[in-house]
Design an enzyme around this catalytic site. Structure first.
Site, mmCIF file in Angstrom:
data_model
loop_
_atom_site.group_PDB
_atom_site.id
_atom_site.type_symbol
_atom_site.label_atom_id
_atom_site.label_comp_id
_atom_site.label_asym_id
_atom_site.label_seq_id
_atom_site.Cartn_x
_atom_site.Cartn_y
_atom_site.Cartn_z
ATOM 1 N N CYS A 165 45.381 37.564 59.699
ATOM 2 C CA CYS A 165 46.071 38.880 60.156
ATOM 3 C C CYS A 165 45.774 39.190 61.531
ATOM 4 O O CYS A 165 46.733 39.569 62.040
ATOM 5 C CB CYS A 165 45.508 39.803 58.988
ATOM 6 S SG CYS A 165 43.927 39.827 58.583
ATOM 7 N N HIS A 259 45.088 46.358 62.187
ATOM 8 C CA HIS A 259 44.084 45.879 63.163
ATOM 9 C C HIS A 259 44.109 45.991 64.631
ATOM 10 O O HIS A 259 45.106 45.520 65.243
ATOM 11 C CB HIS A 259 43.990 44.253 62.743
ATOM 12 C CG HIS A 259 43.561 43.941 61.189
ATOM 13 N ND1 HIS A 259 43.070 44.751 60.382
ATOM 14 C CD2 HIS A 259 43.398 42.645 60.688
ATOM 15 C CE1 HIS A 259 42.844 44.179 59.358
ATOM 16 N NE2 HIS A 259 42.804 42.866 59.600
HETATM 17 N N1 LIG Z 1 44.351 41.658 52.997
HETATM 18 C C1 LIG Z 1 44.921 40.908 54.144
HETATM 19 O O1 LIG Z 1 45.091 41.897 55.171
HETATM 20 C C2 LIG Z 1 45.155 39.545 54.287
HETATM 21 C C3 LIG Z 1 45.894 39.341 55.745
HETATM 22 C C4 LIG Z 1 46.263 37.886 55.749
HETATM 23 C C5 LIG Z 1 45.935 36.895 54.678
HETATM 24 N N2 LIG Z 1 45.143 37.476 53.471
HETATM 25 C C6 LIG Z 1 44.689 36.207 52.662
HETATM 26 O O2 LIG Z 1 45.520 36.666 51.469
HETATM 27 C C7 LIG Z 1 44.937 36.158 50.189
HETATM 28 C C8 LIG Z 1 44.914 37.381 49.539
HETATM 29 O O3 LIG Z 1 44.134 38.417 50.051
HETATM 30 P P1 LIG Z 1 44.060 40.089 49.435
HETATM 31 O O4 LIG Z 1 43.432 40.846 50.392
HETATM 32 O O5 LIG Z 1 45.431 40.455 48.679
HETATM 33 O O6 LIG Z 1 42.957 39.866 48.000
HETATM 34 P P2 LIG Z 1 42.858 40.503 46.566
HETATM 35 O O7 LIG Z 1 43.313 41.996 46.880
HETATM 36 O O8 LIG Z 1 41.369 40.408 46.171
HETATM 37 O O9 LIG Z 1 43.837 39.636 45.590
HETATM 38 C C9 LIG Z 1 43.690 38.509 45.236
HETATM 39 C C10 LIG Z 1 44.858 37.972 44.229
HETATM 40 O O10 LIG Z 1 44.402 36.607 43.760
HETATM 41 C C11 LIG Z 1 44.244 36.514 42.203
HETATM 42 N N3 LIG Z 1 43.193 35.783 41.937
HETATM 43 C C12 LIG Z 1 41.768 35.906 42.261
HETATM 44 N N4 LIG Z 1 40.993 35.029 41.613
HETATM 45 C C13 LIG Z 1 42.198 34.113 40.854
HETATM 46 C C14 LIG Z 1 41.994 33.181 40.014
HETATM 47 N N5 LIG Z 1 40.808 32.610 39.438
HETATM 48 N N6 LIG Z 1 43.170 32.676 39.559
HETATM 49 C C15 LIG Z 1 44.176 32.954 39.722
HETATM 50 N N7 LIG Z 1 44.516 34.071 40.488
HETATM 51 C C16 LIG Z 1 43.399 34.702 41.005
HETATM 52 C C17 LIG Z 1 44.100 38.094 41.959
HETATM 53 O O11 LIG Z 1 44.342 38.406 40.753
HETATM 54 P P3 LIG Z 1 43.668 39.240 39.670
HETATM 55 O O12 LIG Z 1 44.065 40.674 40.090
HETATM 56 O O13 LIG Z 1 44.432 39.287 38.464
HETATM 57 O O14 LIG Z 1 42.264 39.109 39.636
HETATM 58 C C18 LIG Z 1 45.072 38.729 42.986
HETATM 59 O O15 LIG Z 1 46.232 38.915 42.538
HETATM 60 C C19 LIG Z 1 43.405 35.854 50.840
HETATM 61 O O16 LIG Z 1 43.328 34.316 50.756
HETATM 62 C C20 LIG Z 1 43.236 36.396 51.974
HETATM 63 O O17 LIG Z 1 42.387 35.803 52.711
HETATM 64 C C21 LIG Z 1 44.750 38.628 53.260
#
Ligand SMILES: NC(=O)c1ccc[n+]([C@@H]2O[C@H](COP(=O)([O-])OP(=O)(O)OC[C@H]3O[C@@H](n4cnc5c(N)ncnc54)[C@H](OP(=O)(O)O)[C@@H]3O)[C@@H](O)[C@H]2O)c1
Length: 368
Positions: A165, A259
């Site tokens: 990001c 950010h």
């Molecule tokens: N947040 C940002 O600004 C941002 C920016 C760029 C990239 N990212 C990347 O995008 C990804 C998601 O980030 P986030 O912030 O959205 O994280 P998050 O809110 O923690 O969401 C994670 C997602 O992954 C699922 N998940 C977790 N463990 C799992 C498993 N064992 N099997 C299947 N599904 C699973 C969760 O499902 P449940 O709800 O069912 O647990 C949820 O839907 C990460 O790789 C992060 O590095 C994030």
């Protein structure tokens, strides 16, 4: 002034698909996943068809499993979709991924090997030799490696990724400078919003009244490497990194979205640096999504803001529906050559919005 998230789509020049393309979202219940669901609502080319998350959520209706936390209402069509478990057979060929990185690597490979086009936010495959790390305004030509990846997988499936990001904001802000003068090295300090850590990422008791000078998961390393791939060349089907060096220091700060980063840059040719020319290059910059008028493309990918105290997260993050990067405070630097401030909406341009724009580019180029 900022634009709102409402009424996001305008008619584009790229030819729209005859029928909206059904898509799946992996990790649909998370911070990034919810942004996907929000941004896909009413999308002219794509229609949310399937949602996938962990065993904790599987089997429940999305409306119950998601714990919706965005400031627009959950789209009613999405609320009724049953959450599928990771690995389930999908009807959609186009798959967006907002999966936690602990599971994303293997799951994305699995779906690509089954013939899906996986458009991912996760870090796992960003630096793979045959996976594009795309910002369509900067390196649309990098999709040229997709054919090599399809050959490796032995089918029509492949993965494309969008950057970290902070890297989206950094790479977009420095690209016109790299192309004008060539960058020798730069130093960046980020002030990153809490939404970047996911909903359960930072405890409120840890971040309120505080700044945390560390972000795990190799954040600094990603910022020091990804821009070099993005601004590098594709030569005979191989990526050649841009030669500049980056030093990054990251901080988690108590803003919700957006950010902010301060950047100081030294040029390869220090004799001709002209601050006004850089400012003009930033504000006039347009890329492939603007020429193609892709549905999610901002009118201007970079906005130069002239006020002394801007950009600011709360005031500037939603500019052009969160799809533009704001730049300001460009001025000479007493140690290096120039310094400036940049701001990116981390869950829109830095994540879900970036991935949707990537998929629009793939569709416009006949790769879906
Ligand atoms: N947040 C940002 O600004 C941002 C920016 C760029 C990239 N990212 C990347 O995008 C990804 C998601 O980030 P986030 O912030 O959205 O994280 P998050 O809110 O923690 O969401 C994670 C997602 O992954 C699922 N998940 C977790 N463990 C799992 C498993 N064992 N099997 C299947 N599904 C699973 C969760 O499902 P449940 O709800 O069912 O647990 C949820 O839907 C990460 O790789 C992060 O590095 C994030």
């Amino acid at each position: 002034m900022t634009d709102t998230l409402a009424a996001p789509y305008t008619a584009g020049e790229a030819k729209a698909p005859v029928k909206r393309i059904p898509v799946a979202v992996l990790g649909a219940t998370g911070s990034v996943g919810q942004r996907f669901v929000q941004l896909l609502d009413g999308h002219p080319w794509f229609k949310l068809h399937e949602v996938v998350a962990s065993e904790r959520s599987a089997g429940k209706p999305y409306g119950e499993a998601a714990g919706w936390r965005l400031d627009t209402l959950m789209p009613s069509d999405a609320a009724a979709l049953p959450v599928m478990s990771l690995g389930a057979e999908l009807q959609s060929r186009l798959v967006f991924s907002g999966l936690d990185s602990s599971v994303a690597g293997e799951a994305e490979d699995d779906y690509a090997n089954r013939g899906c086009v996986v458009v991912s936010n996760s870090r796992n495959h960003r630096m793979d030799a045959d996976v594009p790390l795309l910002i369509p305004e900067l390196n649309a030509n990098h999709i040229g490696v997709v054919e090599r990846q399809q050959k490796r997988r032995g089918g029509r499936g492949y993965i494309v990724t969008n950057p970290n990001c902070s890297v989206v904001g950094l790479a977009m802000a420095i690209a016109p400078i790299e192309w004008l003068y060539g960058i020798e090295m730069l130093h960046v300090t980020t002030m990153q919003a809490i939404s970047g850590a996911g909903y359960n990422g930072v405890a409120s008791y840890a971040i309120l009244d505080n700044v945390i000078p560390f972000i795990g998961g190799g954040e600094e390393e990603k910022i020091e490497t990804e821009p070099r791939k993005i601004l590098g060349r594709l030569e005979n089907g191989r990526f050649v990194d841009a030669p500049f060096r980056i030093s990054a220091q990251v901080n988690r700060v108590p803003t919700i979205d957006g950010h902010l980063m301060t950047i100081a840059i030294a040029m390869r040719n220090r004799n001709f640096v002209n601050v006004d020319q850089i400012r003009e290059a930033i504000d006039n910059f347009r890329g492939e999504p603007q020429h193609l008028r892709l549905p999610s493309a901002p009118r201007k990918p970079l906005h130069y803001i002239h006020e002394d105290d801007r950009p600011q997260p709360r005031l500037d993050r939603d500019r052009e529906r969160g799809m533009s990067v704001s730049v300001g405070r460009l001025r000479p630097d007493p140690l290096l050559d120039v310094r400036m401030v940049a701001l990116v909406h981390n869950t829109i341009r830095g994540a879900a919005g970036a991935a949707i724009l990537n998929a629009e580019l793939l569709e416009a180029k006949g790769l879906l």
